[in-house]
Write an enzyme that holds these catalytic residues in place. Sequence first.
Site, short mmCIF file in Angstrom:
data_model
loop_
_atom_site.label_atom_id
_atom_site.label_comp_id
_atom_site.label_asym_id
_atom_site.label_seq_id
_atom_site.Cartn_x
_atom_site.Cartn_y
_atom_site.Cartn_z
N ASP A 200 9.28 30.06 -56.58
CA ASP A 200 9.02 30.02 -58.02
C ASP A 200 7.60 30.46 -58.34
O ASP A 200 6.66 30.19 -57.59
CB ASP A 200 9.21 28.55 -58.45
CG ASP A 200 9.01 28.34 -59.93
OD1 ASP A 200 9.80 28.89 -60.70
OD2 ASP A 200 8.08 27.61 -60.31
N GLU A 257 11.42 31.70 -37.82
CA GLU A 257 11.79 30.72 -36.79
C GLU A 257 13.30 30.50 -36.78
O GLU A 257 13.86 29.98 -35.82
CB GLU A 257 11.11 29.36 -37.07
CG GLU A 257 9.61 29.40 -36.94
CD GLU A 257 8.96 28.14 -37.55
OE1 GLU A 257 9.68 27.15 -37.81
OE2 GLU A 257 7.74 28.17 -37.76
C1 GLC Z 1 9.51 29.78 -63.28
C2 GLC Z 1 10.84 29.14 -63.58
C3 GLC Z 1 10.75 28.46 -64.92
C4 GLC Z 1 9.69 27.39 -64.83
C5 GLC Z 1 8.35 27.97 -64.34
C6 GLC Z 1 7.41 26.89 -63.90
O1 GLC Z 1 9.18 30.76 -64.19
O2 GLC Z 1 11.87 30.09 -63.52
O3 GLC Z 1 11.97 27.93 -65.31
O4 GLC Z 1 9.48 26.82 -66.10
O5 GLC Z 1 8.52 28.79 -63.22
O6 GLC Z 1 7.84 26.31 -62.70
#
Ligand code: GLC
Length: 535
Positions: A200, A257
């Site tokens: 993310d 790994e």
């Molecule tokens: C990414 C995710 C989103 C979230 C953000 C913070 O953009 O897709 O949904 O709010 O990260 O984690």
Amino acid sequence: MAPQLPEGAVMYEVYPRSFSDSGDDGIGDLLGATQRLDYLRWLGVNLLWLTPFYPSPLADGGYDVANYVGVDPLFGTLADFDMLVAEATMRSMGIVVDGVFNHTSDQHQWFVDSRSSRNSPRRGWYTWRNPAPDGGPPNNWISVFGGSAWTYDETTDQYYLHSFLPQQPDLNWESPEVRQALQSVLRFWFGRGVMGVRVDAWDWTGKDLQTFADDPVNPDYDPAIDHDPYHRLLHTNSTRLPRLADYLRALEEVAQEFSGRFIVTETYPAGRAELGSEYRAIFDQYTLGLSTPFVFGLMWSEFNALEVGRFVNRVQTVLRVGEVPMYVMGNHDSSRLASRVGEPAARAAAMLLLTLPGLPVIYAGDELGLVDGVILPHQVRDPAAKQHAKLGRDPGRTPIPWTVRRPKAGFTTGTPWLPITQPSAMSVEAQLGNPRSTLQLYRQLIAIRHTESSLERGEYGPISVSHPDVFVYVRRHRDEQVAVLLNLSGYDVRFSTLLDGGKRLLSSELDMPASDISLRSARLRPWEGWVVRLG
Ligand code: GLC
């Protein structure tokens, strides 16, 4: 090194809260998702990406993780997760989980420790800075969700950094201990049989933690047309620093790994002027061949032949053999695909997504042609919507309508956490009974992608065509060739190409049997697309 990315797969994004509720709390859960695996197998997808289901105060829908190695009771238990993996594996599907590694929740024990004292052994796991001389934030960095990226904490008279909500403090990736802790998290999930991890907010991980220089003002920002104040600055110092390549390597080493595991990063190109060509620089950071970025440009470009063609051609031109782009046309952060491009165009969008090279990603519900749900002010759940009315992501997150019956739509026996306002005809039940439905189109496109090796792994080549509203490309693998022809306009178009013709396998209207056709001169109906096997 030979690429180990699962080329040939189709990924499907499950937003667990909205997918299927096995109980009556109105919130989808892991058991609910497991109960829908036969549907997903029928659809033909082979990788399921689950957005966060970890213990979380849910300040940002679970993207504020309080424990990386557990399951929030809202979604079930670790045993439920193991069962999901086992049941998916039995159906030849792999599970991908979300790695929310730029930040934790402020309730995570790591942050609780870090904030407790300047001498805490975990102080350096996050970014703490003294106030500016005037007592304000240490620099001008701003949060994606509005306001300063710094929050003052009285306990220790310092500010901490958060690129998103104050409840989402950013981890300090310069700390080797942080990197090791996150590597352990990866090992935990890979060890439980997960095939991939979607990392993310990757761009925010790479920020200038040496000088903390201010971000420059964006000279092109016009608040009259752009309602997102985050665009007020160019985030050259707070995002996308070259250090990302080293950080990525730390993650790839763990993937290495295990066998056949991979990493997908949520990456956005910095500029939009030359949209497409930036992907060379991005792919250059993915050196071990175990990771790849999402390619988001089709979510922003106008949905017409000129813009779409230009973007895809640019991306494909800069890619090298073995690089696997992950084109995305919808996700939980945006308006629904059918609402963005328009309902009549959504079928052409499906054909585009599922015939491009790489590893396509379908957002759950887009296979139904779902449009944005209607959310009344008192129903808003997304923190981003609470900051700026225009940015709410709830309309694209409403639950999946499984049956025609309202208001629960087979999603839950309770009250859905967001209302289901789309017409009953969009439900899975209704579309299973309609041989020409959008759902049937997705299924057929995925089936053709799996049977035509050129679509799964072939090279890409644009084809010139006599009409500006038509986008044509060929996918080629050994001596197999497939052409895709898309009318990206709401009009009938007559056009000619230098391709001879072949067997039309599919029209996006699903109303014509497979037949031999000429492509020297042809006609497409409004927003119609064809897949044609050449030769
Ligand atoms: C990414 C995710 C989103 C979230 C953000 C913070 O953009 O897709 O949904 O709010 O990260 O984690």
